[in-house]
Enzyme design. Structure first.
Site, short mmCIF file in Angstrom:
data_model
loop_
_atom_site.label_atom_id
_atom_site.label_comp_id
_atom_site.label_asym_id
_atom_site.label_seq_id
_atom_site.Cartn_x
_atom_site.Cartn_y
_atom_site.Cartn_z
N PRO A 134 0.81 -1.23 0.00
CA PRO A 134 0.00 0.00 0.00
C PRO A 134 0.84 1.27 0.00
O PRO A 134 0.32 2.35 -0.26
CB PRO A 134 -0.82 -0.12 1.29
CG PRO A 134 -0.03 -1.03 2.16
CD PRO A 134 0.66 -2.00 1.25
N ASP A 192 10.11 -2.37 -6.99
CA ASP A 192 11.02 -3.51 -7.01
C ASP A 192 11.29 -4.08 -5.62
O ASP A 192 11.87 -5.17 -5.49
CB ASP A 192 12.35 -3.09 -7.66
CG ASP A 192 12.16 -2.66 -9.11
OD1 ASP A 192 11.35 -3.29 -9.81
OD2 ASP A 192 12.80 -1.67 -9.52
N GLY A 223 4.76 0.69 -8.19
CA GLY A 223 5.84 1.47 -7.61
C GLY A 223 6.40 2.43 -8.62
O GLY A 223 5.79 2.70 -9.65
N SER A 224 7.61 2.93 -8.34
CA SER A 224 8.21 3.91 -9.24
C SER A 224 9.22 3.30 -10.20
O SER A 224 9.50 3.86 -11.26
CB SER A 224 8.87 5.03 -8.42
OG SER A 224 9.69 4.50 -7.41
N GLU A 453 17.44 -1.53 -3.20
CA GLU A 453 17.56 -1.54 -1.74
C GLU A 453 18.98 -1.14 -1.35
O GLU A 453 19.95 -1.62 -1.93
CB GLU A 453 17.24 -2.93 -1.18
CG GLU A 453 15.86 -3.44 -1.54
CD GLU A 453 14.76 -2.57 -0.97
OE1 GLU A 453 14.79 -2.28 0.24
OE2 GLU A 453 13.85 -2.19 -1.73
#
Length: 485
Positions: A134, A192, A223-224, A453
């Site tokens: 979310p 991702d 997502g982006s 990440e």
């Protein structure tokens, strides 16, 4: 016509259909009182007997489901397909074509053949574990799923089990405890980060090898970055990507082990240091902007001439000048039985703590500007780096640009990969590798990105695992995007 006669005709039609080879121009017609239904090579044509009703032509790719049934009002063939409303949006819609109850056997046979053609090479009615982040991208993943993705999955008769991730690394726990026999795929509605967690959760299981190579892990845009979604579906339009997923073919693809300190991390997308890592990790405060954050981040940083001094060791596989000749190479991954173990594959080249093998190339980069290593064709919508990448060719694509070429040119050199121009750019050191070690030098802090990440700014080592992962792709063994011939 008697029932036995109808059954015999249907069987003959089925035999004729089965006899058609792959890529044949099938022309399978069902004649009804009101319509003629014809399956062609890549579409179906619905022709009405009355001139007052418009004919329909629907691509097989957009066929989501079909069934023949008898109700109180008579028989009908119901065809559900994705209707294109714009270049980025499709909605399920249903056509009902009436038929006489005496033609039920013929209608059943035609529907069976239609679904066989529409899902050729792919499983029908997939069982999906859907994970929605979310907080993904600009925080609209749940709404995107509800409005654009879920209707496609339901219309395709998929069994859907939805769960919202609640906290960081929640998807690791879900994947680690999941009954992998109950699902065909884990679908991440996220950037991702959630696929990264899923792969690492599967990698922590005692049956990690079986889990990683049997259950497909997929990403739909939430997502982006959406690099995995772009690579396997060729789009970040949610409804169009969902159609590609339900039609997707099981495809093995390479994963990467990254070791740093005592930790072993599975990477499915990329490892980067320098300008690309900065764009990914240094723009966290701009996530609300979606993919535009990368453009803004680049403009903010292009004036800075930061370099990342490093020592790099490489286990070379294919030199830059030979990559074109190997672009179409697909090697079958090793079988489960041949592997002889159930957990993660052993590290062929050891970890970051081991001695560097003697046959690795040693390189000094006192002014490194960009280091990017990937095993997919692109990182995001605007970053299609490696047109020579294949899902399971058993190699990583490594690109290094020294900082003395300047920030703007460094990025332009990387973007040249979209058309293959980077083969002619001496500033880009591009190779296919099996493993490497990256050691930062003379710098206390910076950005190192693994699948988007952040990890510690410290030495790390990476090696490829041929065909360890499983996903669903539009075309078997091919990434979508600019492919080198």
């Amino acid at each position: 016509m008697s029932t036995s006669s109808r059954s015999s005709d249907a069987a003959n039609e089925q035999d004729a259909f089965i006899g058609l080879g792959a890529g044949a121009h099938a022309d399978d017609a069902l004649l009804l009182d009101t319509h003629s239904l014809t399956i062609r090579e890549d579409s179906i044509t619905i022709t009405a007997s009355s001139s007052s009703i418009s004919d329909e032509k629907i691509t097989l790719h957009d066929i989501l489901w079909a069934r023949a049934y008898i109700s109180e009002t008579g028989g009908a063939i119901q065809i559900t397909h994705a209707k294109r409303l714009s270049k980025r949006l499709a909605r399920p819609t249903t056509l009902s074509i009436p038929f006489s109850e005496s033609d039920l056997d013929k209608a059943d046979g035609w529907v069976e053949r239609l679904l066989s053609r529409a899902y050729e090479g792919s499983h029908q009615a997939k069982r999906l574990k859907v994970l929605v982040n979310p907080h993904g991208g600009p925080g609209t993943a749940a709404k995107i799923y509800e409005n654009e993705i879920e209707p496609i999955l339901v219309a395709a008769n998929c069994s859907v089990d939805v769960e919202l991730t609640q906290y960081a690394k929640h998807a690791v726990k879900i994947a680690q405890e999941l009954d992998i026999e109950a699902y065909d795929a884990i679908v991440c509605i996220s950037g991702d980060g959630i696929p990264h967690e899923v792969f690492n959760g599967l990698g922590k299981r005692p049956d990690a090898l079986k889990a990683l190579r049997s259950i497909a892990v997929c990403q739909l845009p939430g997502g982006s970055g959406n690099g995995m979604c772009w690579s396997f579906t060729g789009t970040d339009a949610p409804s169009l990507a969902a159609i590609a997923l339900v039609k997707g073919k099981r495809t093995h693809f390479d994963l990467v082990s990254v070791t740093q300190g005592d930790e072993r991390i599975l990477s499915f997308l990329s490892q980067s240091v320098g300008i690309v890592a900065e764009l990914d990790l240094g723009t966290e405060n701009l996530r609300w902007m979606g993919s535009a954050r990368f453009t803004v981040g680049f403009l903010q940083r292009v004036a800075k001439e930061t370099v990342y001094p490093a020592k790099v060791y490489v286990k070379l596989a294919i030199e830059k000048e030979d990559i074109r000749r190997h672009a179409s190479t697909v090697r079958e991954p090793p079988s489960l039985d041949a592997a002889g173990h159930v957990g993660l594959p052993p590290l062929q080249y050891g970890s970051i703590k081991d001695e560097i093998p003697e046959d690795w190339l040693a390189e000094s980069h006192p002014k490194l500007g960009n280091f990017y290593c990937g095993n997919m064709i692109c990182m995001s919508k605007d970053l299609h780096f490696f047109p020579a990448a294949r899902p399971n060719d058993g190699h990583m694509d490594l690109a290094i640009v020294d900082g003395n070429v300047g920030r703007l040119k460094s990025v332009n050199v990387m973007l040249g990969a979209e058309t293959g121009k980077h083969f002619d750019l001496p500033e880009l050191n591009y190779r296919k590798v099996l493993a490497y070690r990256f050691i930062p030098k003379d710098q206390k802090d910076g950005y190192i990105s693994i699948d988007g990440e952040k990890i510690a700014f410290a030495p790390f080592q990476a090696e490829i695992h041929h065909g360890l992962g499983m996903s669903l792709s539009m075309r078997a063994n091919v990434y979508e995007g600019p492919i080198l011939s």
